[in-house]
Structure formats: C-alpha cells, structure tokens
Design a protein around this motif. Structure first.
Motif, PDB file in Angstrom:
ATOM      1  N   SER A 115       0.830  -1.209   0.000  1.00  0.00           N
ATOM      2  CA  SER A 115       0.000   0.000   0.000  1.00  0.00           C
ATOM      3  C   SER A 115       0.863   1.257   0.000  1.00  0.00           C
ATOM      4  O   SER A 115       0.593   2.224  -0.719  1.00  0.00           O
ATOM      5  N   VAL A 116       1.921   1.236   0.823  1.00  0.00           N
ATOM      6  CA  VAL A 116       2.817   2.386   0.895  1.00  0.00           C
ATOM      7  C   VAL A 116       3.504   2.615  -0.444  1.00  0.00           C
ATOM      8  O   VAL A 116       3.658   3.753  -0.895  1.00  0.00           O
ATOM      9  N   MET A 117       3.922   1.528  -1.097  1.00  0.00           N
ATOM     10  CA  MET A 117       4.592   1.649  -2.383  1.00  0.00           C
ATOM     11  C   MET A 117       3.670   2.270  -3.428  1.00  0.00           C
ATOM     12  O   MET A 117       4.087   3.155  -4.202  1.00  0.00           O
ATOM     13  N   ILE A 118       2.421   1.851  -3.455  1.00  0.00           N
ATOM     14  CA  ILE A 118       1.480   2.400  -4.432  1.00  0.00           C
ATOM     15  C   ILE A 118       1.221   3.873  -4.152  1.00  0.00           C
ATOM     16  O   ILE A 118       1.139   4.698  -5.076  1.00  0.00           O
ATOM     17  N   LEU A 119       1.111   4.221  -2.873  1.00  0.00           N
ATOM     18  CA  LEU A 119       0.926   5.624  -2.515  1.00  0.00           C
ATOM     19  C   LEU A 119       2.142   6.450  -2.941  1.00  0.00           C
ATOM     20  O   LEU A 119       1.997   7.575  -3.433  1.00  0.00           O
ATOM     21  N   CYS A 120       3.333   5.905  -2.761  1.00  0.00           N
ATOM     22  CA  CYS A 120       4.551   6.608  -3.187  1.00  0.00           C
ATOM     23  C   CYS A 120       4.558   6.834  -4.694  1.00  0.00           C
ATOM     24  O   CYS A 120       5.031   7.874  -5.172  1.00  0.00           O
ATOM     25  N   MET A 121       4.054   5.887  -5.451  1.00  0.00           N
ATOM     26  CA  MET A 121       3.982   6.046  -6.905  1.00  0.00           C
ATOM     27  C   MET A 121       3.110   7.239  -7.281  1.00  0.00           C
ATOM     28  O   MET A 121       3.458   8.031  -8.165  1.00  0.00           O
ATOM     29  N   VAL A 122       1.973   7.360  -6.602  1.00  0.00           N
ATOM     30  CA  VAL A 122       1.059   8.462  -6.895  1.00  0.00           C
ATOM     31  C   VAL A 122       1.670   9.800  -6.490  1.00  0.00           C
ATOM     32  O   VAL A 122       1.625  10.783  -7.249  1.00  0.00           O
ATOM     33  N   VAL A 123       2.269   9.850  -5.300  1.00  0.00           N
ATOM     34  CA  VAL A 123       2.841  11.101  -4.799  1.00  0.00           C
ATOM     35  C   VAL A 123       4.065  11.500  -5.600  1.00  0.00           C
ATOM     36  O   VAL A 123       4.247  12.671  -5.940  1.00  0.00           O
ATOM     37  N   LEU A 124       4.932  10.550  -5.908  1.00  0.00           N
ATOM     38  CA  LEU A 124       6.159  10.847  -6.638  1.00  0.00           C
ATOM     39  C   LEU A 124       5.857  11.377  -8.039  1.00  0.00           C
ATOM     40  O   LEU A 124       6.471  12.346  -8.492  1.00  0.00           O
ATOM     41  N   GLY A 125       4.914  10.749  -8.720  1.00  0.00           N
ATOM     42  CA  GLY A 125       4.596  11.188 -10.076  1.00  0.00           C
ATOM     43  C   GLY A 125       3.857  12.513 -10.114  1.00  0.00           C
ATOM     44  O   GLY A 125       4.136  13.366 -10.953  1.00  0.00           O
ATOM     45  N   GLY A 126       2.924  12.697  -9.205  1.00  0.00           N
ATOM     46  CA  GLY A 126       2.125  13.914  -9.182  1.00  0.00           C
ATOM     47  C   GLY A 126       0.666  13.591  -8.942  1.00  0.00           C
ATOM     48  O   GLY A 126      -0.026  13.109  -9.847  1.00  0.00           O
ATOM     49  N   MET A 127       0.201  13.828  -7.724  1.00  0.00           N
ATOM     50  CA  MET A 127      -1.167  13.469  -7.355  1.00  0.00           C
ATOM     51  C   MET A 127      -2.184  14.204  -8.211  1.00  0.00           C
ATOM     52  O   MET A 127      -2.043  15.402  -8.482  1.00  0.00           O
ATOM     53  N   GLY A 128      -3.199  13.468  -8.642  1.00  0.00           N
ATOM     54  CA  GLY A 128      -4.278  14.074  -9.407  1.00  0.00           C
ATOM     55  C   GLY A 128      -3.954  14.344 -10.861  1.00  0.00           C
ATOM     56  O   GLY A 128      -4.753  14.959 -11.558  1.00  0.00           O
ATOM     57  N   HIS A 129      -2.797  13.882 -11.337  1.00  0.00           N
ATOM     58  CA  HIS A 129      -2.396  14.130 -12.723  1.00  0.00           C
ATOM     59  C   HIS A 129      -2.024  12.790 -13.351  1.00  0.00           C
ATOM     60  O   HIS A 129      -1.041  12.149 -12.940  1.00  0.00           O
ATOM     61  N   ILE A 130      -2.778  12.364 -14.343  1.00  0.00           N
ATOM     62  CA  ILE A 130      -2.615  11.026 -14.907  1.00  0.00           C
ATOM     63  C   ILE A 130      -1.215  10.793 -15.484  1.00  0.00           C
ATOM     64  O   ILE A 130      -0.596   9.757 -15.195  1.00  0.00           O
TER      65      ILE A 130
END
Length: 342
Positions: free
Chosen positions: A256-271
């Motif tokens: 779960s933490v890894m998936i959250l890091c993927m979203v945060v690292l790339g840019g939350m809310g931006h596909i």
C-alpha cells in the motif's frame, strides 16, 4: 489522440524489444509494472482527486484477487469464465470500498490514514485465518492451481505461434494488461473532466466551501472510495490469473505504501504523473537488484546487501523529491501553483 499515438505504438513494440535485447524476465517485470500502474490510477481517484489519504488500498487488490481465486480454482470446484469473474471481483472490491468509506466520512488527514491502514491489515489477517472452522481461503498456504487468464480456448498464460514466430506467454499477458491500462486511463481522464471529478477536486481543496455551494460531500466521498476500490479489485483479479496463486503475503502494508509513493512521486491528481511515478518505482528497484555486480566490479566486494541498498536508495530519492519537488515529477498545473505560489 494524435499526440498519444506514438506512445501507444512504442508501448506495443516495447515487450518485443525487451524480450530480444534484455530477456524474458524483464518482460515479466513490465507485466507487473502495468499492474502497479492500474493500482496507482485507482488510488489516484481516492488520493489525487478526492484528497482522501488511504493507506489500506492493497486490501481491495486482495479482495479482487481472492474473488478470482475462489471462483476459478479447485478450492470450491468452480471454474467460471474470465469475463464473469473479473466484474464480480471488481464489484466485491467496490462494495468493500463503500463499507470502508461509510464510517470514515467525518475523518480527515492522519485519522483517516490510520483507519484505512487498520482496514488493510484486518483484511490481510482475515484472509490469513479464514481456514478454520471452514476452510475458505486455505489460510497462510494460499490458493493454488488457479485457472490461468483465458478467453474461450485462448490461454494468455501459454505460449503460442504466430506466422511461425513463437510468442511467449509473458507477451500475451503484457498486451492484455496494456489493454486494461488503456481502458483505465481513458476512464480516469473522462472521470477527471466530468462533473464528478470537479466535485472531488472542490472537496479536496476545501470541503467546507464545497459543501456550502451545494456539493453533497458524503456522497462524493463514498463514490471515490467505491470507484477506486473497484479499479483495485479489477487489478487483483488479473494478478491472480497471472500468478495462478494467491496468498496473504502478497497484500502487506508495504505494498500500500509503495502504491501511494507512486502516486505522490509522479504527481497526485495528474494522470501522466501517476504513469511516470508507477513505472519508475516498479522498474528502478529491479535495476538495483544488480547492485551486487556493480559493487564487485567497482569495489572488489559486496559492501552493502542489495536488498538494503534498494531501500536506502529508494528512501533517499523520496526525501530529495519531497524537498526539491514536493508537487511530484509531472504535477498538474493547479497543484504546482499551490505549492509554488510565490
């Protein structure tokens, strides 16, 4: 559409290039990268669009995987077709998402994160112990001999021949996952531009203001939890059919933490940012597995265990990113302005 056409062509050619020049094992890594991408896009609905911090997202992945396993294995003697099981698993995960969201509507920030974290652990422990008095999940031993991904007589997990060319099973899986990712991206993009997406973003920015202008915040929060969980459940079904085995060990908090890091690292809310973040964090750790060879060639011996080095490099990268670019690698214009208003 014209701008994305070269990327689609590259994505279609990529497994063959990797298979020829690097090897089949790396095509399998690409398969898992696409699964992580689907999970990241689902979590992006909850975290990126609606602004709800979810640390137990892997639980919905587990629900989808076990739904597939129970309906297509000797565990209950059921062998339902793929196109029936996947929607059922996604629906079950969506129901669990709503059940999680309903009692947490008034929670925010750290409190919401703690509750979702607990939910994820409850699901994992529940699956781990649901072997007595009635054996449903086979406990920590997991469920094996799961039916492979197949449509009709075509089995994606088996190799085939096309015009005299042998096509490995990992390439079949890659194209199936790529199709699922493209559908998920299109759905996420349409969702972002819809009235529902705009309502989520209003709630994310200021829930009180959104409520004052007539947005039913509770309803939209439940919808975010439900849709995000549905996408996670769909990914879980594909994972179970791909592995042909599931066990509670695959659904830990670190996932779960890894998936959250993927979203945060790339840019939350931006596909586009979520795509880049998920691909980077799913491929780079595999590259660092080769660090033992690098250390021997440069230092003469292995000074740091490759597993520990992966975690150290990963942690340093995240800390540097949060300091220098907290909005992510490819942020949305709105979030970039929020964090760099000066």
């Amino acid at each position: 559409m014209k701008k994305s056409l070269p990327l689609i062509v590259l994505a279609c050619l990529l497994p063959w290039l990797v298979y020829v020049f690097i090897g089949q094992s790396w095509v399998r890594i690409l398969d898992f990268s696409l699964l992580y991408l689907m999970l990241s896009l689902g979590l992006n609905v909850v975290v990126g669009y609606a602004g709800l911090l979810d640390l137990g997202y892997i639980a919905f992945f587990a629900v989808g995987a076990y739904s597939y396993a129970l309906l297509s294995s000797p565990q209950f003697g059921l062998h339902w077709p793929l196109l029936v099981i996947l929607p059922i698993g996604a629906l079950c995960a969506g129901v669990f998402g709503v059940l999680l969201g309903a009692p947490t509507l008034r929670l925010k920030g750290d409190y919401l994160a703690i509750v979702t974290l607990g939910f994820g652990e409850i699901i994992r422990i529940f699956l781990n112990n649901l072997s007595t008095p009635i054996n449903i999940t086979n406990g920590p031993q997991g469920i094996s001999e799961i039916d492979p991904l197949h449509v009709g007589s075509f089995v994606f997990n088996h190799s085939s021949a096309l015009m005299g060319i042998s096509v490995p099973s990992v390439i079949h899986i890659y194209y199936l996952f790529l199709l699922a990712v493209i559908v998920t991206i299109v759905f996420s993009y349409r969702l972002e531009k819809s009235r529902v997406g705009r309502a989520w973003m209003a709630i994310r920015e200021d829930e009180l203001a959104a409520s004052c202008v007539g947005i039913h915040t509770k309803r939209y929060k439940l919808l975010a939890f439900g849709l995000g969980a549905t996408m996670g459940g769909l990914s879980g079904g594909l994972f179970a059919g791909f592995q042909e085995f599931v066990s509670p060990e695959s659904f830990t908090l670190m996932e779960s933490v890894m998936i959250l890091c993927m979203v945060v690292l790339g840019g939350m809310g931006h596909i586009p940012g979520v795509i880049v973040g998920s691909l980077l964090l799913s491929v780079l750790p595999e590259l660092l597995r080769e660090s033992a060879g690098w250390q021997k060639s440069l230092l003469g011996s292995v000074w740091v265990d490759p597993a520990n080095l992966r975690l150290i490099m990963f942690a340093l990268a995240l800390v540097i990113m949060m300091l220098l670019r907290p909005e992510g690698l490819i942020p949305s214009s709105v979030r970039k302005k929020e964090l760099h208003h000066e």
